[in-house]
Design a protein around this motif. Sequence first.
Motif, PDB file in Angstrom:
ATOM      1  N   ILE B  63       0.731  -1.221  -0.124  1.00  0.00           N
ATOM      2  CA  ILE B  63       0.121   0.003  -0.219  1.00  0.00           C
ATOM      3  C   ILE B  63       1.015   1.397   0.084  1.00  0.00           C
ATOM      4  O   ILE B  63       1.991   1.279   0.600  1.00  0.00           O
ATOM      5  N   PRO B  64       0.422   2.368  -0.686  1.00  0.00           N
ATOM      6  CA  PRO B  64       1.374   3.461  -0.736  1.00  0.00           C
ATOM      7  C   PRO B  64       1.655   4.190   0.592  1.00  0.00           C
ATOM      8  O   PRO B  64       2.782   4.546   0.686  1.00  0.00           O
ATOM      9  N   SER B  65       0.861   3.858   1.634  1.00  0.00           N
ATOM     10  CA  SER B  65       1.323   4.421   2.843  1.00  0.00           C
ATOM     11  C   SER B  65       0.624   3.499   4.101  1.00  0.00           C
ATOM     12  O   SER B  65      -0.506   3.151   3.831  1.00  0.00           O
ATOM     13  N   TYR B 150     -11.125   5.071  12.749  1.00  0.00           N
ATOM     14  CA  TYR B 150      -9.620   5.144  12.995  1.00  0.00           C
ATOM     15  C   TYR B 150      -8.981   4.703  14.226  1.00  0.00           C
ATOM     16  O   TYR B 150      -8.066   3.730  14.108  1.00  0.00           O
ATOM     17  N   TRP B 151      -9.552   4.924  15.366  1.00  0.00           N
ATOM     18  CA  TRP B 151      -9.205   4.362  16.585  1.00  0.00           C
ATOM     19  C   TRP B 151      -9.371   2.945  16.797  1.00  0.00           C
ATOM     20  O   TRP B 151      -8.473   2.392  17.689  1.00  0.00           O
ATOM     21  N   THR B 152     -10.215   2.333  16.131  1.00  0.00           N
ATOM     22  CA  THR B 152     -10.479   1.063  16.157  1.00  0.00           C
ATOM     23  C   THR B 152      -9.389   0.237  15.649  1.00  0.00           C
ATOM     24  O   THR B 152      -8.728  -0.623  15.983  1.00  0.00           O
ATOM     25  N   GLY B 153      -8.636   0.936  14.365  1.00  0.00           N
ATOM     26  CA  GLY B 153      -7.647   0.430  13.539  1.00  0.00           C
ATOM     27  C   GLY B 153      -6.574   0.585  14.455  1.00  0.00           C
ATOM     28  O   GLY B 153      -5.503  -0.236  14.489  1.00  0.00           O
ATOM     29  N   VAL B 154      -6.303   1.746  15.210  1.00  0.00           N
ATOM     30  CA  VAL B 154      -5.189   1.930  15.923  1.00  0.00           C
ATOM     31  C   VAL B 154      -5.015   1.031  17.277  1.00  0.00           C
ATOM     32  O   VAL B 154      -3.923   0.221  17.343  1.00  0.00           O
ATOM     33  N   LEU B 240     -10.172   2.854   4.691  1.00  0.00           N
ATOM     34  CA  LEU B 240     -10.602   1.492   4.210  1.00  0.00           C
ATOM     35  C   LEU B 240      -9.674   0.600   3.459  1.00  0.00           C
ATOM     36  O   LEU B 240      -9.325  -0.468   3.544  1.00  0.00           O
ATOM     37  N   ALA B 241      -8.614   1.456   2.925  1.00  0.00           N
ATOM     38  CA  ALA B 241      -7.477   0.703   1.943  1.00  0.00           C
ATOM     39  C   ALA B 241      -6.631   0.180   3.035  1.00  0.00           C
ATOM     40  O   ALA B 241      -5.938  -0.819   2.818  1.00  0.00           O
ATOM     41  N   GLN B 242      -6.442   0.632   4.175  1.00  0.00           N
ATOM     42  CA  GLN B 242      -5.658  -0.042   5.434  1.00  0.00           C
ATOM     43  C   GLN B 242      -6.118  -1.268   5.587  1.00  0.00           C
ATOM     44  O   GLN B 242      -5.405  -2.244   5.883  1.00  0.00           O
ATOM     45  N   ALA B 243      -7.447  -1.504   5.856  1.00  0.00           N
ATOM     46  CA  ALA B 243      -8.144  -2.523   6.237  1.00  0.00           C
ATOM     47  C   ALA B 243      -7.673  -3.883   5.446  1.00  0.00           C
ATOM     48  O   ALA B 243      -7.307  -4.798   5.460  1.00  0.00           O
TER      49      ALA B 243
END
Lengths: 297, 296
Positions: B63-65, B150-154, B240-243
Amino acid sequence: MASSSSFFGVTECNLLCVGGLVAGLALAAVAFKRYQKYKDDQRRQTYPKDTVVLHQIGRGKYIPSISPFPLKLETYLRMAKIPYINEHAHTMSSKGKTPWMTYNGEDVDDSQMCIDFLNKKLGVDMNKHLSLEQKSIGHAFRILVEDHLYWTMAYVAYAGDLTATRSVMPYDPLTNMFLVRAWTKVIRKQLWCQGMGRHTVEQVNHLIKSDLMALSVFLGRKRFFFGSEPCEFDCCVFGMLALALWCMPGSLHETLVNKEFPNLKDYVYRVRETFWPDWNECILEPEQGGTRGKKEK
Amino acid sequence: MDLAVKLYEDNSCKLKYVSGVLVGAALVVVAVKRYRKYKYDQKRQNYPRDTVVLHQIGRGKAIPSVSPFPIKLETFLRMAKIPFINEHTHQPSSKGKTPWITYNGEDVDDSQMCIDFLNKKLGVDMNKHLSLEQKSIGHAFRILVEDHLYWTGVLQRWVYDKGAHVPEASGGRVTPFQARMISRKIGPQAYMQGLGRHTQEEVMCILRKDVEALSCFLGQKKFLFGDDPCEYDCSIFGLLAQALWSMPGSPHEVMAKKEFPNLKDYIYRVRETFWPDWNECILEPEQGGTRGKKEK
């Protein structure tokens, strides 16, 4: 005369005294804690069945609570006509949050989790008239209000000048000073960790305006958030906006809700009239520093 | 040897020697800092005019970032066709955040403030086709994604997984030691923010509600508000791309890949529309990346 032995100048007698004192204090602390627990258990046994016991901080001078989440939860209980009693205390939940509730011996914390719990337990659904899309929009706005607008309010109340915050605190001057100082320390740290505390005042003002504008535009001319019938989402929006109107004197939040977004002001009064006909009895009396019975400015 | 013995025995000489070393070390530090600032100022003078310099951490494995906000900002720049160059660096902004931008000598931090700045500066408006009500809804969903989902991802990445996947996802740019150190700091931050006080089970429930709301609102639409993309698509895509590409085995990945297929289609659609060079924006295999490899 026999001399007592010493260790770096401290005699055995001194050590025994100090040890005894420390042990005594520890025992007193344990005994006190056990007594508190005993009293707590006694009190819990008197809680009525099938009645929510809403644990929240005390009433405010101008508003039933100086925190939006007890206001949200209590509005929901009134809206859903769920029997409840208030227990005003500074006792926190196991997660260090307030408000929290007890229902038939079961403790639940976090205002939204309390609502979800009661919805499930009692088969309540204040959103049943909404479409799925409306529920998704309502959810997004609830998060906007509770996880963004809320932090702008915390910023304004605690990150700068504390004069206005102190003026709405419903405690005696000494407690006021102590509590505000203690809360300020914690909330400033929270603001930094959450991110809002890293912005300048000007940037936060821009965020406040964006959030309130979004709420005002979406509400439009509707009576409640999704039309002529209230729903669960109205509880949290009301809780937050009521604070802006009655608990943040001189703030940008107050100015915007009062003057720039009159539909929001009308909305707050409408929800109050609908679900809080006894609002006046839910604020402190003049003898306690409140404004009960006084004409609103 | 005699000197060493003399130093050991002579206290005033020892003091002078230690002070000398300390002053020398301080002077070296000041000189290095000044030199770095000089090189940095030189570099800034070479920034092209009327071009956004996007300061962000380096590319990721798949992923780009591995952070959602650089992807949000870069997607916006591509969507709005604003000329930009990337400067991959770990240097944060003055607020300690990344990404941030420089535009004709002016620095702006915070991804949304960068977008607002560029909208105002360049007269851009990727939301002009939306009604006022749609803009208010879009704003609410942006906050849902950036301040809650975002915080659930963190929590998932740094607390439950303890940063275990980050070294691989970042192509080795974050070492396992660094990941562990960051993980230790994030837990207390998430606690202060509020979401970190819930149990993992409760957070998963909160995550599900957020993702359900997004999926339900998106429905069968191409983008959040219909056939034309808008600014809000940038932040939703960024997260969502992070997911999909940097949280392997997480509930986020499972939900995005399997449980909510319209979200998966949406992510791929945004990627195809604005990142036709996606493959060139991820690390090569030699750098630990998946460039050129077939996606699973």
